[in-house]
Design a protein around this motif. Structure first.
Motif, PDB file in Angstrom:
ATOM      1  N   VAL A  50       3.430   7.927  -1.036  1.00  0.00           N
ATOM      2  CA  VAL A  50       2.217   7.621  -1.790  1.00  0.00           C
ATOM      3  C   VAL A  50       1.558   6.406  -1.154  1.00  0.00           C
ATOM      4  N   THR A  51       0.257   6.507  -0.894  1.00  0.00           N
ATOM      5  CA  THR A  51      -0.496   5.392  -0.332  1.00  0.00           C
ATOM      6  C   THR A  51      -1.580   4.956  -1.312  1.00  0.00           C
ATOM      7  N   VAL A  52      -1.591   3.672  -1.633  1.00  0.00           N
ATOM      8  CA  VAL A  52      -2.624   3.083  -2.476  1.00  0.00           C
ATOM      9  C   VAL A  52      -3.363   2.077  -1.591  1.00  0.00           C
ATOM     10  N   SER A  53      -4.501   2.491  -1.078  1.00  0.00           N
ATOM     11  CA  SER A  53      -5.180   1.733  -0.025  1.00  0.00           C
ATOM     12  C   SER A  53      -5.511   0.309  -0.465  1.00  0.00           C
ATOM     13  N   ASP A  54      -5.159  -0.646   0.422  1.00  0.00           N
ATOM     14  CA  ASP A  54      -5.506  -2.058   0.227  1.00  0.00           C
ATOM     15  C   ASP A  54      -4.977  -2.636  -1.077  1.00  0.00           C
ATOM     16  N   ASN A  55      -3.895  -2.090  -1.584  1.00  0.00           N
ATOM     17  CA  ASN A  55      -3.373  -2.540  -2.870  1.00  0.00           C
ATOM     18  C   ASN A  55      -2.614  -3.861  -2.747  1.00  0.00           C
ATOM     19  N   THR A  56      -2.760  -4.720  -3.760  1.00  0.00           N
ATOM     20  CA  THR A  56      -2.024  -5.989  -3.802  1.00  0.00           C
ATOM     21  C   THR A  56      -1.318  -6.198  -5.138  1.00  0.00           C
ATOM     22  N   ALA A 108       0.789  -1.225   0.000  1.00  0.00           N
ATOM     23  CA  ALA A 108       0.000   0.000   0.000  1.00  0.00           C
ATOM     24  C   ALA A 108       0.821   1.274   0.000  1.00  0.00           C
ATOM     25  N   THR A 109       2.110   1.218   0.350  1.00  0.00           N
ATOM     26  CA  THR A 109       2.867   2.452   0.576  1.00  0.00           C
ATOM     27  C   THR A 109       4.177   2.453  -0.201  1.00  0.00           C
ATOM     28  N   LEU A 110       4.453   3.583  -0.859  1.00  0.00           N
ATOM     29  CA  LEU A 110       5.733   3.815  -1.524  1.00  0.00           C
ATOM     30  C   LEU A 110       6.303   5.133  -1.015  1.00  0.00           C
ATOM     31  N   THR A 111       7.608   5.151  -0.789  1.00  0.00           N
ATOM     32  CA  THR A 111       8.285   6.378  -0.381  1.00  0.00           C
ATOM     33  C   THR A 111       9.321   6.741  -1.428  1.00  0.00           C
ATOM     34  N   LEU A 112       9.179   7.913  -1.999  1.00  0.00           N
ATOM     35  CA  LEU A 112      10.129   8.378  -3.002  1.00  0.00           C
ATOM     36  C   LEU A 112      11.423   8.829  -2.340  1.00  0.00           C
ATOM     37  N   PRO A 113      12.549   8.801  -3.059  1.00  0.00           N
ATOM     38  CA  PRO A 113      13.799   9.328  -2.507  1.00  0.00           C
ATOM     39  C   PRO A 113      13.633  10.787  -2.085  1.00  0.00           C
ATOM     40  N   SER A 114      14.339  11.177  -1.044  1.00  0.00           N
ATOM     41  CA  SER A 114      14.263  12.544  -0.540  1.00  0.00           C
ATOM     42  C   SER A 114      14.715  13.549  -1.596  1.00  0.00           C
ATOM     43  N   TRP A 115      14.038  14.684  -1.646  1.00  0.00           N
ATOM     44  CA  TRP A 115      14.455  15.780  -2.515  1.00  0.00           C
ATOM     45  C   TRP A 115      14.340  17.097  -1.775  1.00  0.00           C
ATOM     46  N   SER A 116      14.776  18.185  -2.395  1.00  0.00           N
ATOM     47  CA  SER A 116      14.847  19.495  -1.724  1.00  0.00           C
ATOM     48  C   SER A 116      14.139  20.544  -2.565  1.00  0.00           C
ATOM     49  N   PRO A 117      12.822  20.611  -2.480  1.00  0.00           N
ATOM     50  CA  PRO A 117      12.106  21.600  -3.294  1.00  0.00           C
ATOM     51  C   PRO A 117      12.476  23.021  -2.899  1.00  0.00           C
ATOM     52  N   ASN A 118      12.579  23.891  -3.888  1.00  0.00           N
ATOM     53  CA  ASN A 118      12.767  25.310  -3.642  1.00  0.00           C
ATOM     54  C   ASN A 118      11.411  25.984  -3.484  1.00  0.00           C
ATOM     55  N   SER A 119      11.427  27.183  -2.936  1.00  0.00           N
ATOM     56  CA  SER A 119      10.194  27.937  -2.758  1.00  0.00           C
ATOM     57  C   SER A 119       9.451  28.057  -4.081  1.00  0.00           C
ATOM     58  N   ILE A 149      -6.025   6.557  -3.862  1.00  0.00           N
ATOM     59  CA  ILE A 149      -4.623   6.998  -3.838  1.00  0.00           C
ATOM     60  C   ILE A 149      -4.531   8.326  -3.090  1.00  0.00           C
ATOM     61  N   SER A 150      -3.516   8.458  -2.246  1.00  0.00           N
ATOM     62  CA  SER A 150      -3.248   9.725  -1.566  1.00  0.00           C
ATOM     63  C   SER A 150      -1.750   9.992  -1.555  1.00  0.00           C
ATOM     64  N   VAL A 151      -1.388  11.275  -1.481  1.00  0.00           N
ATOM     65  CA  VAL A 151       0.014  11.701  -1.519  1.00  0.00           C
ATOM     66  C   VAL A 151       0.245  12.722  -0.412  1.00  0.00           C
ATOM     67  N   VAL A 152       1.351  12.574   0.334  1.00  0.00           N
ATOM     68  CA  VAL A 152       1.737  13.539   1.363  1.00  0.00           C
ATOM     69  C   VAL A 152       3.244  13.742   1.292  1.00  0.00           C
ATOM     70  N   GLY A 153       3.702  14.907   1.798  1.00  0.00           N
ATOM     71  CA  GLY A 153       5.139  15.127   1.892  1.00  0.00           C
ATOM     72  C   GLY A 153       5.548  16.556   1.670  1.00  0.00           C
ATOM     73  N   ASN A 154       6.757  16.900   2.170  1.00  0.00           N
ATOM     74  CA  ASN A 154       7.393  18.205   1.994  1.00  0.00           C
ATOM     75  C   ASN A 154       6.608  19.349   2.623  1.00  0.00           C
ATOM     76  N   ASN A 155       5.758  19.022   3.623  1.00  0.00           N
ATOM     77  CA  ASN A 155       4.972  20.034   4.330  1.00  0.00           C
ATOM     78  C   ASN A 155       4.109  20.851   3.373  1.00  0.00           C
ATOM     79  N   LEU A 156       3.613  20.175   2.331  1.00  0.00           N
ATOM     80  CA  LEU A 156       2.779  20.836   1.334  1.00  0.00           C
ATOM     81  C   LEU A 156       1.407  20.155   1.281  1.00  0.00           C
TER      82      LEU A 156
END
Length: 290
Positions: free
Chosen positions: A158-164, A89-100, A117-124
Motif C-alpha cells: 500500500v502506498t500513501v503518497s507523501d504521507n507523514t 508512504a509505504t506499507l507491506t502486508l504479510p505474505s498470503w496465498s490467495p486461492n483462485s 492511496i494505491s494498492v498492488v500485489g498478488n499479480n492482480l
C-alpha cells in the motif's frame, strides 16, 4: 511441542506397534489417523524398537486443510493480515496465498485523508471500492478490492503518497464470492460533522441484493475503540488495529455480518458501539455469493 518420547501426544496405534520386518534396508511406514480438527497444526514423531534398543524420530508437523464451504457460500479464507506506520508512504502486508477467485479486500485507514492511496500485489488488478473522509476532515478510510483466477503468493503493498502521519491497514480474503458482481452494494458514512456532534454510534445500513450475501464494514476511528462483544450477529475480522498517539491516533476495524437471508437493509454497528464519543468514518459493502 518438545522432543520425541513415548509420552509425546497420543499414541497411534494405542498399544503395541506395526512390524516392519528385519534387515538394513529402509522401509516406508505410514499410519492413518482420523477425527482431526480442520485448519489445525499437528505435531508427530515415530518411535522404532528392535533388539538393539529404541530410536526416537524427529518431531515434524502438518496442518489440516480448512473445510471447503458449500458451493455458493461465502467464507473467510484464512486470517486477516495487517500493517501500520507512524509516518511514511509505504506499507507491506504479510505474505498470503490467495486461492483462485478469492475476493481480496484491503482497508486503508489514514490520519491525513488528503493523500493519494494505491494498492498492488498478488499479480492482480486492484480497484478502489470507496473512499470516505471523516466529516471533520481529521482522517478517513479507503477500501480496495481484487479478484482473479491466477493470483500469486506474496505480499500486498500500500502506498500513501507523501504521507507523514499514521496509517493502519487491514486485509482479508473471502472465498465463495461471485466473480460476476462480487460487490453488489456500497454505503459510506463520514461520521459526526462537528465536535459538538461527536458520538459513539458508529453504524449504518446497506441493502443486500442476494440471499446469502455478507455485509462487511471497514472503519476509521480515533481514540474510542470498537467495543466487544460486537452486536449480535456480527463477527470481528480484525478490529482496533491502532497506530499513533494522542490526536494522531488512527484505528482500523473490519468486521462482518452474514450470511444475510432474506436480502434487505442490513445494519452493521450499533448505538453505543464505541467506547467513547469521537470521530469516525465507515464503509459498508455487500458481498454477493457465487
Amino acid at each position: 511441542p518438545g522432543t520425541c518420547n513415548d509420552t509425546f501426544g497420543t499414541r497411534t496405534p494405542a498399544s503395541d506397534g506395526v512390524s516392519l520386518g528385519g534387515g538394513t534396508t529402509a522401509i516406508p511406514y505410514s499410519q492413518n489417523v482420523s477425527n482431526l480438527t480442520p485448519a489445525t497444526a499437528y505435531y508427530y514423531c515415530a518411535i522404532a524398537q528392535n533388539s538393539a534398543g529404541i530410536g526416537m524420530g524427529t518431531v515434524v508437523s502438518f496442518t489440516t486443510s480448512a473445510p471447503t464451504p458449500p458451493s455458493g457460500q461465502i467464507a473467510l479464507a484464512g486470517s486477516a493480515v495487517s500493517a501500520v506506520i507512524v509516518s511514511g508512504a509505504t506499507l507491506t502486508l504479510p505474505s498470503w496465498s490467495p486461492n483462485s477467485n478469492d475476493l481480496l479486500l484491503v482497508q486503508v485507514a489514514v490520519r491525513d485523508e488528503t493523500k493519494l492511496i494505491s494498492v498492488v500485489g498478488n499479480n492482480l488488478t486492484w480497484a478502489e471500492v470507496a473512499d470516505v473522509n471523516s466529516a471533520k476532515g481529521e482522517g478517513g478510510v479507503a477500501l480496495f478490492w481484487a479478484q482473479g483466477s491466477s493470483p500469486t503468493v506474496g505480499s500486498v503493498t500500500v502506498t500513501v503518497s507523501d504521507n507523514t502521519l499514521p496509517v493502519s491497514v487491514v486485509g482479508q480474503r473471502f472465498s465463495g464470492v461471485s466473480t460476476d458482481v462480487p460487490i453488489e452494494a456500497t454505503q459510506v458514512n463520514p461520521g459526526p460533522a462537528s465536535p459538538l456532534s461527536n458520538n459513539n454510534d458508529m453504524f449504518d445500513s446497506v441493502t443486500t441484493q442476494t440471499a446469502g450475501a455478507w455485509v462487511v464494514g471497514a472503519a476509521w476511528h480515533r481514540n474510542p475503540t470498537l467495543k466487544t462483544p460486537l452486536p449480535s450477529g456480527e463477527t470481528a475480522i480484525l478490529i482496533n488495529n491502532v497506530v499513533g498517539t494522542l490526536g494522531n491516533t488512527t484505528r482500523a476495524s473490519m468486521w462482518y455480518q452474514g450470511p444475510v437471508d432474506p436480502p434487505g437493509s442490513t445494519q452493521l454497528g450499533a448505538l453505543d458501539d464505541l467506547s467513547a464519543s469521537g470521530e469516525w468514518a465507515l464503509i459498508l459493502v455487500s458481498l454477493k455469493p457465487g
